[in-house]
Structures are given as C-alpha cells and as structure tokens.
Design a protein around this motif. Structure first.
Motif, PDB file in Angstrom:
ATOM      1  N   THR A 130      -7.126 -28.318  -5.876  1.00  0.00           N
ATOM      2  CA  THR A 130      -6.622 -27.007  -6.364  1.00  0.00           C
ATOM      3  C   THR A 130      -5.342 -27.147  -7.349  1.00  0.00           C
ATOM      4  O   THR A 130      -4.402 -27.472  -6.720  1.00  0.00           O
ATOM      5  CB  THR A 130      -6.671 -26.086  -5.323  1.00  0.00           C
ATOM      6  N   PRO A 131      -5.444 -26.910  -8.579  1.00  0.00           N
ATOM      7  CA  PRO A 131      -4.230 -26.579  -9.383  1.00  0.00           C
ATOM      8  C   PRO A 131      -3.332 -25.558  -8.618  1.00  0.00           C
ATOM      9  O   PRO A 131      -3.680 -24.602  -8.388  1.00  0.00           O
ATOM     10  CB  PRO A 131      -4.476 -26.546 -10.494  1.00  0.00           C
ATOM     11  N   VAL A 132      -2.060 -25.696  -8.733  1.00  0.00           N
ATOM     12  CA  VAL A 132      -1.030 -24.778  -7.974  1.00  0.00           C
ATOM     13  C   VAL A 132       0.271 -24.582  -8.968  1.00  0.00           C
ATOM     14  O   VAL A 132       0.650 -25.492  -9.825  1.00  0.00           O
ATOM     15  CB  VAL A 132      -0.513 -25.127  -7.082  1.00  0.00           C
ATOM     16  N   LEU A 133       0.309 -23.453  -9.148  1.00  0.00           N
ATOM     17  CA  LEU A 133       1.663 -22.974  -9.794  1.00  0.00           C
ATOM     18  C   LEU A 133       2.667 -22.820  -8.953  1.00  0.00           C
ATOM     19  O   LEU A 133       2.761 -21.739  -8.093  1.00  0.00           O
ATOM     20  CB  LEU A 133       1.247 -21.586 -10.709  1.00  0.00           C
ATOM     21  N   MET A 134       3.781 -23.470  -8.861  1.00  0.00           N
ATOM     22  CA  MET A 134       5.009 -22.975  -8.164  1.00  0.00           C
ATOM     23  C   MET A 134       6.222 -22.814  -9.066  1.00  0.00           C
ATOM     24  O   MET A 134       6.374 -23.173 -10.155  1.00  0.00           O
ATOM     25  CB  MET A 134       5.353 -24.509  -7.645  1.00  0.00           C
ATOM     26  N   ALA A 135       6.674 -21.368  -8.570  1.00  0.00           N
ATOM     27  CA  ALA A 135       7.892 -20.898  -9.242  1.00  0.00           C
ATOM     28  C   ALA A 135       9.064 -21.066  -8.202  1.00  0.00           C
ATOM     29  O   ALA A 135       8.820 -20.685  -7.182  1.00  0.00           O
ATOM     30  CB  ALA A 135       7.668 -19.563  -9.646  1.00  0.00           C
ATOM     31  N   ARG A 136      10.258 -21.068  -8.857  1.00  0.00           N
ATOM     32  CA  ARG A 136      11.449 -21.334  -7.989  1.00  0.00           C
ATOM     33  C   ARG A 136      12.603 -20.633  -8.705  1.00  0.00           C
ATOM     34  O   ARG A 136      12.847 -20.655  -9.878  1.00  0.00           O
ATOM     35  CB  ARG A 136      11.691 -22.798  -7.900  1.00  0.00           C
ATOM     36  N   ALA A 137      13.360 -20.088  -7.604  1.00  0.00           N
ATOM     37  CA  ALA A 137      14.680 -19.295  -8.119  1.00  0.00           C
ATOM     38  C   ALA A 137      15.873 -19.888  -7.311  1.00  0.00           C
ATOM     39  O   ALA A 137      15.652 -19.615  -5.814  1.00  0.00           O
ATOM     40  CB  ALA A 137      14.696 -17.837  -8.255  1.00  0.00           C
ATOM     41  N   GLU A 138      16.907 -20.325  -7.533  1.00  0.00           N
ATOM     42  CA  GLU A 138      18.109 -20.670  -6.804  1.00  0.00           C
ATOM     43  C   GLU A 138      19.237 -19.995  -7.343  1.00  0.00           C
ATOM     44  O   GLU A 138      19.549 -20.022  -8.381  1.00  0.00           O
ATOM     45  CB  GLU A 138      18.142 -22.047  -6.626  1.00  0.00           C
TER      46      GLU A 138
END
Length: 900
Positions: A741-749
């Motif tokens: 499954t392709p996955v979209l990962m979003a991150r904020a720091e």
C-alpha cells in the motif's frame, strides 16, 4: 480330453483379444488410454465360473491386494466367460492411468472354477526433468508449481496438467502465446524410467492495443478504463492527463486473470452509480498483430436506481436510527451496492463491527430488495444478532523467542471476555510494536463454537530476529576510528545470574532491551554507552523503566601549520551520537568526519593535557494512560551530565566543570500500526525539559560576568520545549487486503530553547540543523542534531561556531512511500519527499514562514541484524544560513540506525 484342451485354448485366445489393450508408444508426449474400450457381446452362450484365485504380475512395487481391488473382482466372485465383468475390470485399470499395458488371462480352468492372471505393465517413472527456453527464476517457480519430481510416475493426466500450469503461469506474466512441447525419452541407465524435456517458447508478451466499448452512455470510455485497474491500453494523452500518467506507468500487458477481474470491476463501477442491472453482454479479444490484442466489450447498462427507503428488522441491541446513521445511506440516495456492502460489513466503523465489538460474533446482515418500482428500490436489512460470544481460549502459534506470558500480556483479548473485533485488531498492533514478530504475516483466526456461544482465538505468528550488531570503521583527521554496538531486544534481567536459562550468550525471553556501545580510535577519542529498557517494569502493568549511562573523552590535536584559508574545528571531526535511556540523553558516537578549509601540510601533535570529558546518567519511568485514550503515555526522566574541560580552547569554558541537572516530562500518543512500514495511525509527542532556575535564587549578577568566567556555567540552566507530529494515511484502503500500500506521511516539528535570564543563556542543548541528522545529540555542547535534506550538515545552524547554534527550529515534511519488499528478513521501501525547515539563533527571530525548502527521493532498507539503513538524494532550493552563499543544491545523505 482333447475337446477340453481345445475349449481352454479358445477361452485364452478370447481373453487375449477382448481384454488386452494395445501398448502405447511411450516415445510420444500425448499418450492416452483409449477413450472407450470395447464392450464385447457374444453370440455363443457364456459360461459361469467361480474365481478360485487371482495372480498379479509385472508390478513388483505394488501390493497385490491393492491392484486386485482396482479391478473390482475378488476371489469367490462368479463371472461369465466370455462376459462383461472382464471388460469392466480392464476399463477400471485404464482409468487409473498407472499402466501402459493391461491383460487379463485365464491361467487355469477346472470344472466351474477359474484362475485369473492380471498381467500389468507400469507406466515409466521420471528420472529427471529439464526445462528449456526460460530463466532460472522462472524455472524455480515452475518446479514448485508443476510438482514434477524424480520418481513420480508419468501419466497422461500429469503431462496435461503440466501444460495447463505452465500456460497459466506465463499467461499471468503476459505471455498469452506461449508454446509448450513436452517430450520423454527412455533413460538408458535406469530401466523403467524416462527423462522429461519441457521446451518452452514464450514468444513476445501480449500487450493491449486498444479497448473498444459499445453500449455505454452513463459512463464515458475513459471512466470505464479507469475502472479497469490492470487491463490498460497505451497512454492517450489527448483525453485525460491523469489517466494517461497512470497508463504510462502501467504494464499494459494482457493476462486472462486480470482481464476477468477487470470485467467484474466494470460492473462494480456501474453498481456504485446505481446501475444494478448492468452487465457485459458480449466481450472478445482479437489479435491486432503478433504482439498486441484488441478488446471489445458490449455493455448493457440498464437504468439507474435510487433508494426509496431503508428499514432494519430483527435488531434489538441497537435502535434502527443508530444503525441508519452508521450505514450512511438514506431515501433518495443512489443505490450504491458497493457502499452498501462496505458500510454493512467491511469498513472499520461498519454496522457489523458495531455488533462484533460487543461480542456479537455470529452477527449477520442480509440486505433484501423487497420492492422495485420504476427507478426506486425499497431495501430491508434483516439483522440476525445471534448470541454474544465469550472468549474461551487464546492459542499462540509460532512464538519461539519470548516467554509466552510476555506475549499474552500484550493481548487485549483475554479468556472470559466478550469477543471484540476492535480488541482483536488492537492486539495485533501491540504484537507488531514489540518488534519480535513479522507484522506482515500476523494471522488471527477466530474459531467460533455457536452451540456453546464461545470462540477460541488463534494467533498465528512468524518470529523474526530483532537483535542488532554494528561493526563499523571510518577514517578521520586522527586516523581510523572504530565502533562496536550490540543491541539485544529480548533481554531478561531477572535471569542474568542464572546461566542455565541463557539462550546463547545472554539471558533472553522477557522483551527487555540492552544496548552496549563503544567507539574509539585509541588516544584521541573514546566513547562508551550502555542503556536498559524494561517496557513492563514489575511484569504486571505496562510501565516503562529506562536507565542509561555514557562516558566520552576527546583529546586536543594541535597542528604546527595551518594555511591562511584554513579553519580547524575538532567538533566537525567527531559527532558524538547518542544512546539515551527512554527519553533520556546519551552521547555515544557515529564519528562523522568533516571540517573546513584547505589544510595544506599538517603536522599533528597529540596533547594529553588538553581534553574534554563528558559523563552522563539518565533514569526514566513511564506509564500508559487510559485518558483521553490508552494510546497515550506519560514519561518522566531525570538526567545528569557533567562536562570537564582542561585548556579546551574550543569552548566557552576552557577549564573547569559544568553540571547539568534536568528533568524531562513527555506526553506521547502513538497509534501507528506497524513500526517498520507504517500504513495508518499517528505519533504526537510534546516534551519539556528544564533545569533548576539557579539564576533566580543564587543572587549572582550574571550580566556583570564575562563570557569566559569559569563559574558562570558551573550549573547549566535552561528550559526546552519540543513538539513532534507524524501522520500516516494509506492511499489504498486497508480493507482491500493489498499489502503493498502506498502511504502518505506528513510531519511537523518545532523546538524552542529558553533561558530564565538572558545573561545566562545556555550554550548547551541548542539545535544543530542541516544534512542527514545522523548524530542525535552531538558535539561537546550536547547539541541536538536536526536533519534537513538538501543541505550540508550544520549549514542551517551550527557550523559557524558556537554562536551559530539554533535556539529555535521548525521542520515540515511530506513523504510518499511505496514498499518494494515486506518480509521477515528485510523491509525495503522507496520514498519521494518535499521538506522545509529553518533554525534561528534567537527565539525572538523565530518565523515559521521563513523556511529553507528541498525535495528529493530515497530508499530505506531494514535488516534485522543491522537495523535501518537508507540513502536520499535531495536538492536544496534556498541558500543556507552558514557555510555557503550558494543554494543547497544536490546532496546525497546516508542514513544509519534511525528513521530520517
């Protein structure tokens, strides 16, 4: 007497003519028994005999009674000679396909008794099988699928099946015109055996030239082609750019299986739009040329239907209004059969799961169309709730690493509890988080007993190695530096003093983590660390205990000559990476060797009287919370670091000792499904670490102290705030069952380092930003390294001297991930990313919109004995803050031991 001999001879000749079969030509491939053996009618009157004995010859490897059983005849039977019984017995032998020749003879006749002989000849056995015209990988696949082995008997059915399997195999790869020729030849070295040669000509792959639709009005051709997920023609950039992109990267090969699936997908698409009667009335596949085919589909759409009303019957647990709300379909909606099935049974918040989470394992929902009037359908959903199921037994299979109670304590399903699908799925998530089992091969198997109203739950697990060993070496300014690191993830502290329980060289079985690390290049630099984590301290509750310690020493390297444009900074040669406790700090080392300037001709001298040593310990205790939900965890960690400097000219404090006492409080929520390749869930972490505010009560005037006053930083003070968030969104629904499954990962720091008084602003715990982010906590300033791909290490903050370190930072990124391999032995996935971030030398300069941008691609590889490795290519679009006036440009980043 003479008449009896003549009669006996006539009977034997009759048997030989009527009951014997011609021997087949074993040199040909397609050998078959006759389709219909002759049924003999005798004009003369048959005579009845009683079988006195049956003898079998020609089959030494079979028991006689088995072969006699094949014939349907037995001693004591009465048969007519000539008669139908002999012919039927011969047919039965042929039907088994084990014999190349069958004869039934009368060896003796006395009065009304007859002695029979079954003279059989076995078909040959396989001495070897050789495939021609294919690759080794294809040969390996076919050997496992076909199943031809040395010693197997050659029969027409076996050879026919072999052809069919090979044709289907290559059809699935797009070779629709494969040609197969199977030949057999006698093995001269082994009597009764043959060598099988399978000649395969795959020809060209069969691709799709065009797809033609007829009869479609509600859906355009391009919509139908989108519905056909695998059967695609070549890209046509004129009608739809997005679809053309999809088709450009699709294989466009034709396979029968995918074609049949895609025809069903077309009907499903119509059903989604309310065309419940849609059907394909005719389809054909025609050769366009030797390499391509055209597909013709004639569709009868029927009319579009809408819901007139939806009623639930048979429900007692939940009111109809609640079930209608969960279903999400009401009067006037398009009659979407796909949505109906998903909202009733498949999706995580479907009606079925509403019941199953309360123990109704035997629940069934049957939608029935009770009235169809014009374009309207009255739908009645008949509920059979059944009894609530109580969990009887929990069965764990495949665990050979951990004590079973260590596995069971992670499960949310316990004997005596009501069955809950939500608890079952949560148990799988907790098992995956342990890291000792392959998350891609966890198979729960509920075994219901409707008579008793109970269910046994079977967890089928696949153990995988999780310990890690790192042996590495690098070359730096002072020569070779080596590192040894051992990480044991299944340690057992309680058995440490009981060698009889050891598995290998250490006690194992309790899922605790012990990490030992050492790094040195001899006289110039040494670093050692140890950490221990127990995720179930005390064994009864999921309370975490972590303890860690480290020590490092770096000695000065002085040079007799530096060219004018040289810059020497020992911190650029040694980055002290960290093994902290759970939430604590640690300063192991990766040994990243860098530096600036043209060093020309150096003569380096080792000066043991100039050095810096660092010592630290950390102890933490964490607790899983039940509110707001049980994905939350709270952790408190006490940390102490001591820095001792002697004539260390590269630091604000040249001589003396600095102490850092701080407490870190961390609140974390982690609902990620899989720690290696995450498909869903999120991670949120908020932490604050603070030292005592010495400047508020020690009555010292720090503003009047010079920066080189040794007592100014004897006790370090600061408060540090950090927030990190990650979310994972699958681009294909997890209910589809597709693992890749392709996955979209979003991150904020975000991170801020504050002070109680500006005059005593801490030079410790600042942010070093840019590059690969490999070092964790790094350098003698105990600086936290933050990666930003597309830029060199430290060029956003840190490599312009100690005054260039960041006191605030932000980082935002988004990654599109796709898995290439998900196996217990390795996990490999690719990624494409965009990223932006920055760091500021003062909190007052913080600007969340002033960011350095980059984009790139990369790959990650996880090997159990090594851990996570990766490489990224990134391009930085902006100018860094330090080190260069040019934009970041093209950069390669190597990742080891952590996720970027």
């Amino acid at each position: 007497m003479y008449k009896r001999l003549v009669l006996l001879l006539m009977i034997v000749l009759g048997f030989a003519v009527s009951a014997s079969a011609q021997e087949k030509d074993t040199t040909q491939v397609e050998v078959e028994a006759p389709a219909e053996l002759p049924v003999i009618s005798y004009t003369s009157s048959p005579r009845k005999y009683k079988i006195a004995d049956i003898k079998v010859t020609g089959m030494p490897n079979y028991q006689d009674y088995l072969l006699i059983g094949f014939s349907g005849l037995s001693v004591g039977d009465e048969i007519f000679v000539p008669g139908e019984e002999i012919a039927q017995a011969t047919k039965r032998f042929w039907r088994h396909g084990l014999f190349s020749d069958v004869k039934i003879l009368a060896s003796k006749i006395e009065g009304d008794q007859i002695w029979l002989e079954f003279r059989l000849q076995p078909r040959p056995k396989i001495s070897q099988v050789t495939y021609h015209g294919i690759k080794k990988s294809e040969r390996d696949d076919l050997e496992s699928k076909v199943g031809l082995r040395k010693g197997f008997q050659v029969t027409p059915n076996v050879l026919d099946r072999t052809k069919i399997v090979i044709e289907r195999y290559f059809d699935g790869k797009g070779f629709k015109n494969v040609e197969i020729d199977i030949s057999q030849k006698d093995d001269l070295t082994n009597a009764g055996e043959v060598a099988i040669d399978i000649y395969i000509d795959k020809n060209e792959k069969t691709k799709i030239h065009r797809i033609f639709f007829e009869g479609n009005e509600a859906l355009a051709n391009r919509d139908l082609k989108k519905a056909m997920k695998k059967t695609n023609e070549k890209a046509d950039w004129g009608y739809d750019f997005i679809t053309s992109i999809k088709e450009m990267f699709s294989t466009k090969k034709f396979t029968t299986e995918e074609y049949e699936n895609d025809k069903a997908n077309i009907i499903t698409k119509y059903n989604e739009l309310g065309y419940r009667d849609a059907k394909i009335v005719m389809d054909s596949v025609a050769n366009h040329n030797e390499k391509t085919v055209d597909i013709f589909l004639n569709i009868e759409e029927g009319q579009q239907y809408f819901l007139k009303d939806v009623n639930f019957v048979g429900n007692t647990k939940y009111p109809s209004e609640q079930l209608e709300f969960v279903l999400g379909m009401k009067a006037g909606d398009v009659y979407n059969q796909k949505k109906l099935g998903e909202r009733l049974n498949i999706e995580d918040d479907a009606v079925a799961n509403l019941y199953m989470n309360q123990g109704y394992l035997f629940f069934q929902a049957d939608p029935v169309e009770i009235e169809v009037e014009n374009d309207s359908i009255s739908l009645e959903i008949r509920i059979q709730e059944g009894p609530q199921a109580t969990i009887n037994r929990i069965i764990i299979n495949g665990n050979d690493r951990l004590y079973e109670d260590v596995v069971r304590r992670e499960l949310r399903t316990k004997p005596g509890m009501l069955f809950s699908r939500e608890d079952l799925m949560r148990s799988l998530r907790e098992l995956a988080q342990m890291g000792h089992f392959d998350p891609e091969n966890m198979v729960p198997n509920p075994l219901p007993d409707i008579d008793n109203g109970t269910v046994d739950i079977e967890y089928n697990l696949v153990s995988k190695a999780n310990d890690q060993v790192e042996l590495s070496a690098g070359w730096g300014q002072t020569g070779v530096i080596g590192k040894v690191s051992l990480k044991f993830t299944n340690f057992s502290m309680k058995n440490f003093l009981n060698p009889n329980t050891y598995k290998g060289i250490i006690p194992q079985g309790e899922g605790q983590t012990l990490t030992l690390s050492g790094q040195t290049n001899g006289r110039y630099y040494q670093a050692y660390s140890v950490s221990f984590i127990d995720p179930w301290f005390g064994g009864k509750r999921p309370n975490t205990l972590s303890v860690s310690a480290y020590f490092s020493k770096q000695t000065d390297i002085s040079s007799s000559y530096l060219s004018n444009n040289s810059y020497y900074d020992p911190y650029s040669y040694y980055n002290y990476g960290g093994y902290g406790g759970y939430g604590g700090y640690g300063y192991g080392g990766y040994g990243n060797y860098g530096g600036y300037g043209n060093y020309g001709n150096y003569e380096y001298a080792y000066d043991p009287d100039k050095y810096i040593t660092m010592f630290g310990i950390a102890a933490g205790y964490g607790k899983r919370l039940n509110w707001p939900d049980d994905y939350f965890q709270f952790m408190a960690t006490f940390n102490y670091q001591m820095y001792t400097m002697k004539d260390w000219d590269y630091f604000l404090v040249n001589n003396g000792t600095c102490h850092n006492f701080n407490i870190e409080l961390m609140l974390q929520r982690n609902s990620v499904d899989n720690p290696l390749y995450s498909r869903s869930g999120s991670q949120f972490t908020f932490s604050v670490s603070a030292t005592p505010p010495y400047s508020l009560f020690d009555n010292k005037d720090y503003a009047a102290m010079s920066s080189d006053d040794q007592s100014k930083y004897r006790f370090i003070e600061y408060h540090k705030w950090k927030f990190k968030a990650k979310t994972f969104v699958p681009l294909i629904p997890l209910t589809s069952g597709i693992k890749r499954t392709p996955v979209l990962m979003a991150r904020a720091e975000y991170g801020l380092l504050g002070s109680y008084t500006e005059a005593k602003r801490s030079p410790f715990e600042t942010f070093y930003m840019g590059g690969d982010g490999m070092s964790g906590y790094s350098s003698t300033y105990a600086t936290e390294t933050i990666g930003l791909r597309g830029y060199e290490n430290g060029t956003i903050a840190g490599n312009g001297g100690y005054s260039s370190y960041g006191y605030a930072y932000s980082r935002l990124s988004m990654e599109l991930r796709y898995p290439f391999l998900l196996e217990p032995t390795s996990t490999i996935y690719g990624l494409a990313f965009i990223e932006a971030g920055n760091a500021w030398t003062s909190i007052s300069k913080f600007n969340p919109f002033d960011l350095k941008r980059s984009a790139g691609v990369g790959v990650r590889i996880f090997l159990p004995m090594i851990g996570l490795m990766g490489i990224d290519y990134a391009y930085g679009f902006d100018k860094p803050n330090f080190g260069s006036n040019e934009r970041g440009g093209s950069q390669f980043h190597f990742i080891l031991g952590q996720e970027f």
